[in-house]
Scaffold this motif. Sequence first.
Motif, PDB file in Angstrom:
ATOM      1  N   PHE A   7      -6.080 -21.894  20.537  1.00 21.93           N
ATOM      2  CA  PHE A   7      -7.290 -21.580  21.127  1.00 21.93           C
ATOM      3  C   PHE A   7      -7.914 -20.864  19.768  1.00 21.93           C
ATOM      4  O   PHE A   7      -7.340 -19.948  18.891  1.00 21.93           O
ATOM      5  CB  PHE A   7      -7.860 -20.895  22.089  1.00 21.93           C
ATOM      6  CG  PHE A   7      -7.416 -21.463  23.449  1.00 21.93           C
ATOM      7  CD1 PHE A   7      -8.061 -22.516  23.764  1.00 21.93           C
ATOM      8  CD2 PHE A   7      -6.382 -20.631  24.270  1.00 21.93           C
ATOM      9  CE1 PHE A   7      -7.421 -23.274  24.883  1.00 21.93           C
ATOM     10  CE2 PHE A   7      -6.074 -21.287  25.482  1.00 21.93           C
ATOM     11  CZ  PHE A   7      -6.670 -22.570  25.716  1.00 21.93           C
ATOM     12  N   PRO A   8      -9.227 -20.838  19.606  1.00 26.07           N
ATOM     13  CA  PRO A   8      -9.827 -20.135  18.189  1.00 26.07           C
ATOM     14  C   PRO A   8      -9.524 -18.635  18.588  1.00 26.07           C
ATOM     15  O   PRO A   8      -9.567 -18.174  19.660  1.00 26.07           O
ATOM     16  CB  PRO A   8     -11.408 -20.329  18.425  1.00 26.07           C
ATOM     17  CG  PRO A   8     -11.514 -21.621  19.109  1.00 26.07           C
ATOM     18  CD  PRO A   8     -10.218 -21.494  20.188  1.00 26.07           C
ATOM     19  N   ALA A   9      -9.251 -17.907  17.524  1.00 21.19           N
ATOM     20  CA  ALA A   9      -9.082 -16.377  17.441  1.00 21.19           C
ATOM     21  C   ALA A   9      -7.579 -16.081  17.840  1.00 21.19           C
ATOM     22  O   ALA A   9      -7.611 -15.069  18.538  1.00 21.19           O
ATOM     23  CB  ALA A   9     -10.169 -15.697  18.222  1.00 21.19           C
ATOM     24  N   THR A  10      -6.664 -17.008  18.339  1.00 21.52           N
ATOM     25  CA  THR A  10      -5.353 -16.656  18.586  1.00 21.52           C
ATOM     26  C   THR A  10      -4.066 -16.941  17.670  1.00 21.52           C
ATOM     27  O   THR A  10      -3.235 -17.616  18.147  1.00 21.52           O
ATOM     28  CB  THR A  10      -5.208 -17.324  20.051  1.00 21.52           C
ATOM     29  OG1 THR A  10      -5.237 -18.724  19.868  1.00 21.52           O
ATOM     30  CG2 THR A  10      -6.220 -16.988  20.962  1.00 21.52           C
ATOM     31  N   GLY A  11      -4.382 -16.597  16.634  1.00 23.54           N
ATOM     32  CA  GLY A  11      -3.307 -16.914  15.609  1.00 23.54           C
ATOM     33  C   GLY A  11      -2.462 -15.819  15.206  1.00 23.54           C
ATOM     34  O   GLY A  11      -2.452 -14.904  16.010  1.00 23.54           O
ATOM     35  N   VAL A  12      -1.593 -16.124  14.320  1.00 21.53           N
ATOM     36  CA  VAL A  12      -0.719 -14.884  13.833  1.00 21.53           C
ATOM     37  C   VAL A  12      -1.212 -13.801  13.557  1.00 21.53           C
ATOM     38  O   VAL A  12      -0.766 -12.720  13.756  1.00 21.53           O
ATOM     39  CB  VAL A  12       0.018 -15.490  12.686  1.00 21.53           C
ATOM     40  CG1 VAL A  12       0.799 -14.618  11.723  1.00 21.53           C
ATOM     41  CG2 VAL A  12       1.292 -16.635  13.050  1.00 21.53           C
ATOM     42  N   TYR A  13      -2.433 -13.869  12.871  1.00 23.32           N
ATOM     43  CA  TYR A  13      -3.065 -12.631  12.365  1.00 23.32           C
ATOM     44  C   TYR A  13      -3.360 -11.792  13.351  1.00 23.32           C
ATOM     45  O   TYR A  13      -3.489 -10.538  13.622  1.00 23.32           O
ATOM     46  CB  TYR A  13      -4.100 -12.916  11.287  1.00 23.32           C
ATOM     47  CG  TYR A  13      -3.501 -13.285  10.060  1.00 23.32           C
ATOM     48  CD1 TYR A  13      -3.725 -12.469   9.001  1.00 23.32           C
ATOM     49  CD2 TYR A  13      -3.173 -14.709   9.873  1.00 23.32           C
ATOM     50  CE1 TYR A  13      -3.066 -12.960   7.772  1.00 23.32           C
ATOM     51  CE2 TYR A  13      -2.697 -15.003   8.816  1.00 23.32           C
ATOM     52  CZ  TYR A  13      -2.417 -14.202   7.618  1.00 23.32           C
ATOM     53  OH  TYR A  13      -1.992 -14.814   6.416  1.00 23.32           O
ATOM     54  N   SER A  14      -4.166 -12.250  14.387  1.00 24.89           N
ATOM     55  CA  SER A  14      -4.676 -11.482  15.588  1.00 24.89           C
ATOM     56  C   SER A  14      -3.304 -11.182  16.385  1.00 24.89           C
ATOM     57  O   SER A  14      -3.646  -9.979  16.948  1.00 24.89           O
ATOM     58  CB  SER A  14      -5.476 -12.422  16.377  1.00 24.89           C
ATOM     59  OG  SER A  14      -6.838 -12.880  15.713  1.00 24.89           O
ATOM     60  N   ALA A  15      -2.402 -12.004  16.466  1.00 28.53           N
ATOM     61  CA  ALA A  15      -1.315 -11.597  17.256  1.00 28.53           C
ATOM     62  C   ALA A  15      -0.740 -10.296  16.690  1.00 28.53           C
ATOM     63  O   ALA A  15      -0.038  -9.578  17.462  1.00 28.53           O
ATOM     64  CB  ALA A  15      -0.322 -12.830  17.521  1.00 28.53           C
ATOM     65  N   CYS A  16      -0.452 -10.209  15.392  1.00 30.42           N
ATOM     66  CA  CYS A  16       0.167  -9.310  14.660  1.00 30.42           C
ATOM     67  C   CYS A  16      -0.691  -7.868  14.960  1.00 30.42           C
ATOM     68  O   CYS A  16      -0.135  -6.820  15.406  1.00 30.42           O
ATOM     69  CB  CYS A  16       0.226  -9.450  13.116  1.00 30.42           C
ATOM     70  SG  CYS A  16       1.735 -10.729  12.879  1.00 30.42           S
ATOM     71  N   MET A  17      -1.944  -8.171  14.888  1.00 22.93           N
ATOM     72  CA  MET A  17      -2.906  -6.922  15.126  1.00 22.93           C
ATOM     73  C   MET A  17      -2.536  -6.406  16.581  1.00 22.93           C
ATOM     74  O   MET A  17      -2.522  -5.316  16.774  1.00 22.93           O
ATOM     75  CB  MET A  17      -4.339  -7.113  14.731  1.00 22.93           C
ATOM     76  CG  MET A  17      -5.037  -5.892  14.943  1.00 22.93           C
ATOM     77  SD  MET A  17      -6.735  -6.297  14.314  1.00 22.93           S
ATOM     78  CE  MET A  17      -7.131  -4.905  13.487  1.00 22.93           C
ATOM     79  N   ALA A  18      -2.677  -7.298  17.406  1.00 21.51           N
ATOM     80  CA  ALA A  18      -2.428  -7.150  18.877  1.00 21.51           C
ATOM     81  C   ALA A  18      -0.964  -6.378  19.089  1.00 21.51           C
ATOM     82  O   ALA A  18      -0.853  -5.313  19.988  1.00 21.51           O
ATOM     83  CB  ALA A  18      -2.442  -8.162  19.901  1.00 21.51           C
ATOM     84  N   ALA A  19       0.115  -6.766  18.396  1.00 20.07           N
ATOM     85  CA  ALA A  19       1.127  -6.379  18.804  1.00 20.07           C
ATOM     86  C   ALA A  19       1.210  -4.770  18.018  1.00 20.07           C
ATOM     87  O   ALA A  19       1.785  -3.930  18.691  1.00 20.07           O
ATOM     88  CB  ALA A  19       2.416  -7.174  17.731  1.00 20.07           C
ATOM     89  N   LEU A  20       0.465  -4.484  16.892  1.00 17.51           N
ATOM     90  CA  LEU A  20       0.398  -2.952  16.614  1.00 17.51           C
ATOM     91  C   LEU A  20      -0.313  -2.239  17.384  1.00 17.51           C
ATOM     92  O   LEU A  20      -0.121  -1.078  17.713  1.00 17.51           O
ATOM     93  CB  LEU A  20      -0.314  -3.145  15.013  1.00 17.51           C
ATOM     94  CG  LEU A  20       0.723  -3.697  13.876  1.00 17.51           C
ATOM     95  CD1 LEU A  20      -0.240  -3.917  12.668  1.00 17.51           C
ATOM     96  CD2 LEU A  20       1.913  -2.920  13.756  1.00 17.51           C
ATOM     97  N   LEU A  21      -1.594  -2.866  18.165  1.00 15.15           N
ATOM     98  CA  LEU A  21      -2.483  -2.124  18.766  1.00 15.15           C
ATOM     99  C   LEU A  21      -1.634  -1.626  20.004  1.00 15.15           C
ATOM    100  O   LEU A  21      -1.787  -0.634  20.636  1.00 15.15           O
ATOM    101  CB  LEU A  21      -3.515  -2.971  19.236  1.00 15.15           C
ATOM    102  CG  LEU A  21      -4.583  -3.146  18.324  1.00 15.15           C
ATOM    103  CD1 LEU A  21      -5.863  -4.125  18.632  1.00 15.15           C
ATOM    104  CD2 LEU A  21      -5.498  -1.799  17.728  1.00 15.15           C
ATOM    105  N   PHE A  22      -0.752  -2.403  20.719  1.00 17.97           N
ATOM    106  CA  PHE A  22      -0.236  -2.286  21.692  1.00 17.97           C
ATOM    107  C   PHE A  22       1.238  -1.935  21.712  1.00 17.97           C
ATOM    108  O   PHE A  22       2.094  -1.814  22.465  1.00 17.97           O
ATOM    109  CB  PHE A  22      -0.117  -3.517  22.881  1.00 17.97           C
ATOM    110  CG  PHE A  22      -1.543  -3.799  23.086  1.00 17.97           C
ATOM    111  CD1 PHE A  22      -2.441  -2.892  23.960  1.00 17.97           C
ATOM    112  CD2 PHE A  22      -2.424  -4.929  22.793  1.00 17.97           C
ATOM    113  CE1 PHE A  22      -3.679  -3.171  24.138  1.00 17.97           C
ATOM    114  CE2 PHE A  22      -3.509  -5.209  22.901  1.00 17.97           C
ATOM    115  CZ  PHE A  22      -4.159  -4.456  23.743  1.00 17.97           C
ATOM    116  N   PHE A  23       1.713  -1.229  20.415  1.00 21.34           N
ATOM    117  CA  PHE A  23       2.901  -0.770  20.075  1.00 21.34           C
ATOM    118  C   PHE A  23       4.225  -1.568  20.643  1.00 21.34           C
ATOM    119  O   PHE A  23       5.138  -1.235  21.058  1.00 21.34           O
ATOM    120  CB  PHE A  23       2.924   0.587  20.828  1.00 21.34           C
ATOM    121  CG  PHE A  23       1.870   1.437  20.348  1.00 21.34           C
ATOM    122  CD1 PHE A  23       1.940   2.102  19.113  1.00 21.34           C
ATOM    123  CD2 PHE A  23       0.754   1.683  21.063  1.00 21.34           C
ATOM    124  CE1 PHE A  23       0.924   2.831  18.545  1.00 21.34           C
ATOM    125  CE2 PHE A  23      -0.229   2.643  20.847  1.00 21.34           C
ATOM    126  CZ  PHE A  23      -0.083   3.228  19.668  1.00 21.34           C
TER     127      PHE A  23
END
Length: 166
Positions: free
Chosen positions: A118-134
């Motif tokens: 889906f739009p907005a669900t790629g590697v860059y967003s996933a990496c940021m989410a991984a960092l945000l949720f530790f």
Amino acid sequence: MEWFEDISDVFIELFQFLPEEMIVLFISALPLLEVRGGLSAGALLEFSFEKTLLLSIIGNIAPIAPLLLLFIPLSRWLTRFKMYEQFYYWLYDRTIRKSDKIEKYGAMGLFLFTALPFPATGVYSACMAALLFFIPVRVAIFSISLGVVFTSIIISIFAYPALFGL
């Protein structure tokens, strides 16, 4: 898929001085285009399905570890520049809006976040989410990489429809 083909075509023309394989790797590593753009570029360059799939996956997985390890320190430094600050907050907002599954399911949510094309669900967003949720780096790398492989297969159906009898 047509949008990705148009953008991929622009990058193919822009970087025609590079070997064609490098163009697919490069496009696959770019934010927003990622594996979708790489698969479209490979199809436009008339690469075999296997070659395009492999190059797109490698290109999209390549930025994961550097992003997870360098994103926070680099962002602290780069946010003093207005253009990057705007990009950072855009990515942050986009990630937060789409990351409820990650917060709830952790590594499995990170996989699903990356795997569903889906739009907005790629590697860059996933990496940021991984960092945000530790989420630990090793777990994040594995989950996101697995998601890239899965989404690549899904998108391949659209990039190479004849191969799948469509």
